[in-house]
Design an enzyme around this catalytic site. Structure first.
Site, PDB file in Angstrom:
ATOM      1  N   TYR A  90       0.790  -1.230   0.000  1.00 44.77           N
ATOM      2  CA  TYR A  90       0.000   0.000   0.000  1.00 44.77           C
ATOM      3  C   TYR A  90       0.829   1.291   0.000  1.00 44.77           C
ATOM      4  O   TYR A  90       0.715   2.096  -0.906  1.00 44.77           O
ATOM      5  CB  TYR A  90      -0.941   0.021   1.214  1.00 44.77           C
ATOM      6  CG  TYR A  90      -1.961  -1.094   1.150  1.00 44.77           C
ATOM      7  CD1 TYR A  90      -2.943  -1.106   0.167  1.00 44.77           C
ATOM      8  CD2 TYR A  90      -1.912  -2.159   2.041  1.00 44.77           C
ATOM      9  CE1 TYR A  90      -3.857  -2.140   0.080  1.00 44.77           C
ATOM     10  CE2 TYR A  90      -2.829  -3.196   1.961  1.00 44.77           C
ATOM     11  CZ  TYR A  90      -3.802  -3.188   0.978  1.00 44.77           C
ATOM     12  OH  TYR A  90      -4.705  -4.204   0.881  1.00 44.77           O
ATOM     13  N   PRO A 103     -11.267  -0.787  -1.823  1.00 42.18           N
ATOM     14  CA  PRO A 103     -12.418  -1.624  -2.174  1.00 42.18           C
ATOM     15  C   PRO A 103     -13.708  -1.008  -1.645  1.00 42.18           C
ATOM     16  O   PRO A 103     -13.669  -0.097  -0.811  1.00 42.18           O
ATOM     17  CB  PRO A 103     -12.130  -2.935  -1.440  1.00 42.18           C
ATOM     18  CG  PRO A 103     -11.341  -2.526  -0.242  1.00 42.18           C
ATOM     19  CD  PRO A 103     -10.586  -1.278  -0.610  1.00 42.18           C
ATOM     20  N   HIS A 329      -7.612   0.882   2.191  1.00 40.16           N
ATOM     21  CA  HIS A 329      -7.360  -0.535   2.462  1.00 40.16           C
ATOM     22  C   HIS A 329      -6.166  -0.820   3.377  1.00 40.16           C
ATOM     23  O   HIS A 329      -6.033  -1.930   3.911  1.00 40.16           O
ATOM     24  CB  HIS A 329      -7.153  -1.237   1.109  1.00 40.16           C
ATOM     25  CG  HIS A 329      -7.542  -2.677   1.084  1.00 40.16           C
ATOM     26  ND1 HIS A 329      -7.651  -3.450   2.221  1.00 40.16           N
ATOM     27  CD2 HIS A 329      -7.833  -3.504   0.044  1.00 40.16           C
ATOM     28  CE1 HIS A 329      -7.991  -4.679   1.874  1.00 40.16           C
ATOM     29  NE2 HIS A 329      -8.114  -4.735   0.574  1.00 40.16           N
ATOM     30  N   SER A 445      -5.773 -15.210   4.491  1.00 40.68           N
ATOM     31  CA  SER A 445      -5.642 -14.510   5.763  1.00 40.68           C
ATOM     32  C   SER A 445      -4.526 -15.106   6.619  1.00 40.68           C
ATOM     33  O   SER A 445      -4.379 -16.320   6.717  1.00 40.68           O
ATOM     34  CB  SER A 445      -6.971 -14.617   6.514  1.00 40.68           C
ATOM     35  OG  SER A 445      -6.809 -14.062   7.796  1.00 40.68           O
ATOM     36  N   SER A 545     -10.172 -12.484  -4.759  1.00 43.90           N
ATOM     37  CA  SER A 545     -10.353 -12.515  -3.313  1.00 43.90           C
ATOM     38  C   SER A 545     -11.759 -12.992  -2.980  1.00 43.90           C
ATOM     39  O   SER A 545     -12.729 -12.576  -3.611  1.00 43.90           O
ATOM     40  CB  SER A 545     -10.158 -11.094  -2.777  1.00 43.90           C
ATOM     41  OG  SER A 545     -10.201 -11.108  -1.395  1.00 43.90           O
ATOM     42  N   GLN A 546     -11.804 -13.870  -1.973  1.00 45.42           N
ATOM     43  CA  GLN A 546     -13.127 -14.288  -1.501  1.00 45.42           C
ATOM     44  C   GLN A 546     -13.554 -13.327  -0.379  1.00 45.42           C
ATOM     45  O   GLN A 546     -12.842 -13.161   0.597  1.00 45.42           O
ATOM     46  CB  GLN A 546     -13.088 -15.714  -0.940  1.00 45.42           C
ATOM     47  CG  GLN A 546     -14.459 -16.146  -0.482  1.00 45.42           C
ATOM     48  CD  GLN A 546     -14.544 -17.457   0.296  1.00 45.42           C
ATOM     49  OE1 GLN A 546     -15.309 -17.544   1.234  1.00 45.42           O
ATOM     50  NE2 GLN A 546     -13.805 -18.467  -0.109  1.00 45.42           N
TER      51      GLN A 546
HETATM   52  N1  COA Z   1     -15.805 -31.198   1.289  1.00 48.90           N
HETATM   53  C1  COA Z   1     -16.889 -30.631   1.820  1.00 48.90           C
HETATM   54  N2  COA Z   1     -16.879 -29.372   2.377  1.00 48.90           N
HETATM   55  C2  COA Z   1     -15.695 -28.696   2.369  1.00 48.90           C
HETATM   56  C3  COA Z   1     -14.533 -29.245   1.802  1.00 48.90           C
HETATM   57  C4  COA Z   1     -14.609 -30.573   1.248  1.00 48.90           C
HETATM   58  N3  COA Z   1     -13.557 -31.153   0.704  1.00 48.90           N
HETATM   59  N4  COA Z   1     -13.533 -28.353   1.942  1.00 48.90           N
HETATM   60  C5  COA Z   1     -14.049 -27.280   2.565  1.00 48.90           C
HETATM   61  N5  COA Z   1     -15.362 -27.476   2.830  1.00 48.90           N
HETATM   62  C6  COA Z   1     -16.293 -26.591   3.542  1.00 48.90           C
HETATM   63  C7  COA Z   1     -15.623 -25.959   4.758  1.00 48.90           C
HETATM   64  O1  COA Z   1     -15.739 -26.793   5.873  1.00 48.90           O
HETATM   65  C8  COA Z   1     -16.407 -24.674   4.898  1.00 48.90           C
HETATM   66  O2  COA Z   1     -17.631 -24.961   5.537  1.00 48.90           O
HETATM   67  P1  COA Z   1     -18.495 -23.807   6.284  1.00 48.90           P
HETATM   68  O3  COA Z   1     -19.095 -22.965   5.187  1.00 48.90           O
HETATM   69  O4  COA Z   1     -19.516 -24.608   6.992  1.00 48.90           O
HETATM   70  O5  COA Z   1     -17.537 -23.086   7.149  1.00 48.90           O
HETATM   71  C9  COA Z   1     -16.708 -24.276   3.477  1.00 48.90           C
HETATM   72  O6  COA Z   1     -16.599 -25.488   2.704  1.00 48.90           O
HETATM   73  C10 COA Z   1     -15.762 -23.248   2.919  1.00 48.90           C
HETATM   74  O7  COA Z   1     -14.439 -23.718   2.928  1.00 48.90           O
HETATM   75  P2  COA Z   1     -13.434 -23.395   1.741  1.00 48.90           P
HETATM   76  O8  COA Z   1     -14.177 -23.157   0.494  1.00 48.90           O
HETATM   77  O9  COA Z   1     -12.385 -24.443   1.685  1.00 48.90           O
HETATM   78  O10 COA Z   1     -12.825 -21.992   2.049  1.00 48.90           O
HETATM   79  P3  COA Z   1     -12.428 -21.257   3.387  1.00 48.90           P
HETATM   80  O11 COA Z   1     -13.650 -20.770   4.035  1.00 48.90           O
HETATM   81  O12 COA Z   1     -11.487 -22.081   4.164  1.00 48.90           O
HETATM   82  O13 COA Z   1     -11.671 -20.019   2.770  1.00 48.90           O
HETATM   83  C11 COA Z   1      -9.788 -18.721   2.153  1.00 48.90           C
HETATM   84  C12 COA Z   1     -10.412 -20.115   2.143  1.00 48.90           C
HETATM   85  C13 COA Z   1      -8.423 -18.780   1.501  1.00 48.90           C
HETATM   86  C14 COA Z   1     -10.666 -17.768   1.351  1.00 48.90           C
HETATM   87  C15 COA Z   1      -9.698 -18.254   3.631  1.00 48.90           C
HETATM   88  O14 COA Z   1      -8.828 -19.100   4.349  1.00 48.90           O
HETATM   89  C16 COA Z   1      -9.130 -16.874   3.771  1.00 48.90           C
HETATM   90  O15 COA Z   1      -7.938 -16.680   3.927  1.00 48.90           O
HETATM   91  N6  COA Z   1     -10.016 -15.843   3.733  1.00 48.90           N
HETATM   92  C17 COA Z   1      -9.605 -14.481   3.829  1.00 48.90           C
HETATM   93  C18 COA Z   1      -9.654 -13.859   2.458  1.00 48.90           C
HETATM   94  C19 COA Z   1      -9.484 -12.379   2.574  1.00 48.90           C
HETATM   95  O16 COA Z   1      -8.653 -11.889   3.289  1.00 48.90           O
HETATM   96  N7  COA Z   1     -10.324 -11.661   1.814  1.00 48.90           N
HETATM   97  C20 COA Z   1     -10.352 -10.247   1.875  1.00 48.90           C
HETATM   98  C21 COA Z   1      -9.202  -9.635   1.213  1.00 48.90           C
HETATM   99  S1  COA Z   1      -9.315  -7.914   1.297  1.00 48.90           S
END
Ligand code: COA
Length: 659
Positions: A90, A103, A329, A445, A545-546
């Site tokens: 940044y 954002p 941000h 994260s 990004s999610q």
């Molecule tokens: N089978 C069935 N379900 C599964 C699965 C599998 N093989 N793998 C994962 N899932 C489920 C998880 O248990 C979770 O369930 P929930 O909705 O009940 O919690 C769901 O699916 C989502 O998991 P997943 O898709 O693997 O993603 P996550 O939530 O772990 O997210 C990241 C991954 C990288 C996005 C997250 O770790 C992260 O870092 N987020 C921050 C992003 C960020 O900073 N964004 C803003 C930037 S400004």
């Protein structure tokens, strides 16, 4: 009051409970770097890079020296990468904040029937902010815990405390993220309200009493009246904050020559947040239009001057119901922003009946308009900033798409990580558009660690590349079973990288740390970081990004390179919202086209899963049928045997009885 519906245990504020960010092993990072880059480079480029990397990592070489210094640094600091990352991501970036960096969250479209409705909404929002700020001040925000991959770990809460207390000060070469230290006697708090490009100080504590919603409505009504007074209108100074950072730093120093301007700047820099009361922007308010308006305000002719981009939180309340929040941000990530805005939205949208009906009857001093002394030089700077913003407005190519065919429940049923699946679909969509894989950024994260921010999941994995090639080759060259195996391989690779990244073992922060240390140690620019491959690795043509939400809203942001896409996604149970951005003046990109390819990719992957599931089911059914036939045969044989042996005995017995 809305519920802070997370885990009941409170944030202790203590960092000690969280581990420190580890320093990955040097060899692991270098090997991973090569495997991430191989398929993104020509053979010649890759061979050159391989030599450079081997030299860098040689025993007793520069890499090992830097690694030992980095380990030392990690022992002496709470987070060895925090400053390096903040500056690199940044504060060193000289690009204008709107679109390039800040954002926005887009709220559901509001239906304001009369102008007063938008003010009631704003009053409700401000009172939610004050409530939230009280939780922050009392340090009783519920602690966040990780969900999804490696769920359950406690997360660092520091970013929350910067929401309403920080400010990004422009600098000639590097900006500064200023944090207001809480003093023994806290200063009276205020919000800045922007209306018709004018800025007003709205004190939220008057005579030791916090204003309630009715008071706030009264004050907002006064502000609107004052802003309407044309004789008092001042130039749209806020436009200066939309300029490039070096340009804004220069304009700010010109402004600072006048004491009136210094006072006004000081009030803005110390405020809790901005509330921008925007004029209606035009007839068409699709999701895409609203996203663009959040990101840049529509330029000078609309609400582009009704902003102050340095402040982390700017809430936008449009007279036409176009509402949201745009954020500086550097102070926090989107996830923290979502938690805060969900609290506010649950407060407002969840209980519209609680919206204040009438203004306050109590006598309150009128809010104060901020004054500016503008020399001709300042006027020129404003015109120049307005021109640049206008170009940005014209250039932004945005496409917000709600994909309704399925959501994360379908993906979970395939026993796949929804995030990994969407990332693979993004790779497929991009490959369909451009026929090549590119450096991709996905934020991961690091809040499991002290002062954790993010690292990068390099989603353009070799396994994803193999899958997208198979999916886009001419028909019949790869069987569905093989494609399914490749899909599973791509998902596994993506999921493993995600786990590496969120546990602090990804490569981007590590390489950045080594690079910055070399710079601090005055080693000159090392081959490793001068190499074309390193530059390519940092050109994130796909920046993804999610940002999931539990309330109806979505996040959006701009691309990070001129020929790239910004792709933010919000997976829901039965649908996924995508906000895709790019620049019109790039010949290589088109947001609508990318969305089209992405949708096709998502459908193709679903069809592949369904087909393979059906084939599996049919195979299972055939297996079951075979087993049933076999069982019947066995039974038949058994009965025959039984008949052969038992019947004569039975007859014998019968005969013996008779005898
Ligand atoms: N089978 C069935 N379900 C599964 C699965 C599998 N093989 N793998 C994962 N899932 C489920 C998880 O248990 C979770 O369930 P929930 O909705 O009940 O919690 C769901 O699916 C989502 O998991 P997943 O898709 O693997 O993603 P996550 O939530 O772990 O997210 C990241 C991954 C990288 C996005 C997250 O770790 C992260 O870092 N987020 C921050 C992003 C960020 O900073 N964004 C803003 C930037 S400004």
């Amino acid at each position: 009051m809305p519920v802070l519906d997370r885990d009941a245990s409170k944030d202790s504020g203590g960092r000690d409970a969280l581990p420190k960010l580890p320093v990955p092993n040097l060899k692991d990072t270098l090997d991973r770097y090569l495997s991430c880059m191989k398929h993104l480079l020509t053979e010649e480029q890759f061979n050159k890079t391989q030599n450079i990397v081997t030299q860098f990592g040689a025993p007793g070489g520069v890499g090992e020296l830097l690694q030992s210094k980095l380990t030392e640094r990690s022992e002496n600091m709470a987070n060895w990468v925090y400053d390096y990352w903040l500056n690199d991501m940044y504060l060193n970036n000289r690009l204008a904040l709107p679109v390039n960096s800040s954002p926005a969250m887009v709220f559901p479209q509001q239906n304001f029937k009369a102008p007063i409705d938008s003010l009631r909404f704003a009053a409700h929002l401000i009172s939610g902010v004050l409530e939230y700020k009280t939780h922050l001040d009392d340090r009783n925000l519920p602690a966040d815990y990780a969900r999804g991959q490696l769920a359950g770990t406690r997360l660092c809460m520091e970013q929350y405390y910067r929401l309403f207390t920080s400010y990004r000060l422009p600098g000639p070469e590097r900006d500064t993220l200023v944090a207001q230290e809480s003093s023994v006697m806290p200063e009276p708090e205020h919000i800045i309200v922007a209306c018709k490009n004018q800025f007003f100080v709205l004190d939220v504590m008057i005579n030791f009493r916090q204003l309630n919603q009715r008071d706030l409505l009264t004050q907002l009504e006064k502000i609107v009246k004052m802003a309407d007074n044309e004789e008092e209108q001042l130039p749209p100074i806020g436009l200066l904050t939309s300029d490039g950072r070096t340009e804004w730093a220069e304009s700010r120093s010109v402004l600072m020559r006048e004491s009136t301007n210094r006072d006004s700047l000081d009030m803005i820099e110390r405020c809790l947040c901005l509330v921008c009361l925007d004029d209606a922007s035009g007839p068409e308010l699709s999701d895409t239009t609203r996203a663009m308006l959040m990101l840049h305000g529509g330029g000078l002719t609309k609400n582009g001057g009704n902003r102050w981009y340095d402040k982390p939180m700017q809430f936008i309340v449009g007279a036409d119901g176009c509402c949201g929040v745009v954020c500086e941000h550097s102070a926090f990530e989107g996830i923290v922003l979502v938690q805060c805005t969900e609290y506010l939205l649950k407060c407002m949208i969840g209980s519209p009946s609680k919206l204040v009906r009438a203004a306050s009857v109590s006598e309150l001093p009128a809010p104060r308009r901020l004054r500016w002394k503008c020399t001709p030089e300042i006027h020129k700077l404003i015109t120049s900033a307005a021109d640049k913003l206008q170009r940005m407005v014209k250039n932004l190519d945005m496409s917000v798409h709600k994909f309704h065919d399925y959501g994360k429940e379908f993906i979970k049923k395939q026993k796949m990580s929804p995030d990994a699946y969407i990332q693979v679909a993004l790779q497929l969509g991009f490959y369909r558009c451009q026929g090549r894989p590119v450096s991709t950024y996905e934020s991961a994260s690091l809040r499991r660690f002290q002062q954790g921010r993010v690292d990068n999941i390099r989603s353009a994995t070799p396994e994803a590349f193999a899958f997208v090639k198979a999916m886009t080759e001419g028909k019949n060259s790869t069987s569905d079973t093989e494609k399914m195996e490749l899909l599973k391989g791509a998902i596994t690779a993506q999921t493993s990288y995600t786990r590496l990244a969120i546990t602090g073992m990804a490569i981007d922060n590590h390489l950045l740390g080594l690079r910055e240390l070399a710079h601090e140690m005055k080693m000159g620019k090392l081959e490793m970081f001068k190499d074309e491959a390193y530059l390519i690795s940092n050109q994130f043509i796909l920046s993804t990004s999610q940002v999931p939400t539990t309330v109806e809203m979505f996040c959006c942001y701009g691309p990070v390179v001129p020929n790239g896409y910004g792709a933010c996604y919000n997976p829901q149970s039965d649908h996924i919202i995508f906000s895709v951005s790019s620049f019109h003046d790039s010949q290589q990109t088109c947001s609508a086209e990318f969305v089209k390819c992405l949708v096709q990719g998502l459908r193709d992957i679903r069809d592949l899963c369904n087909k393979c599931n059906a084939d599996c089911a049919a195979t299972e059914e055939r297996k079951d049928q075979k087993t049933a036939i076999f069982s019947l045969c066995c039974l038949h044989q058994f009965l025959c045997l039984l008949y052969q042996y038992c019947v004569p005995i039975h007859l014998l017995k019968k005969q013996s009885i008779l005898l």
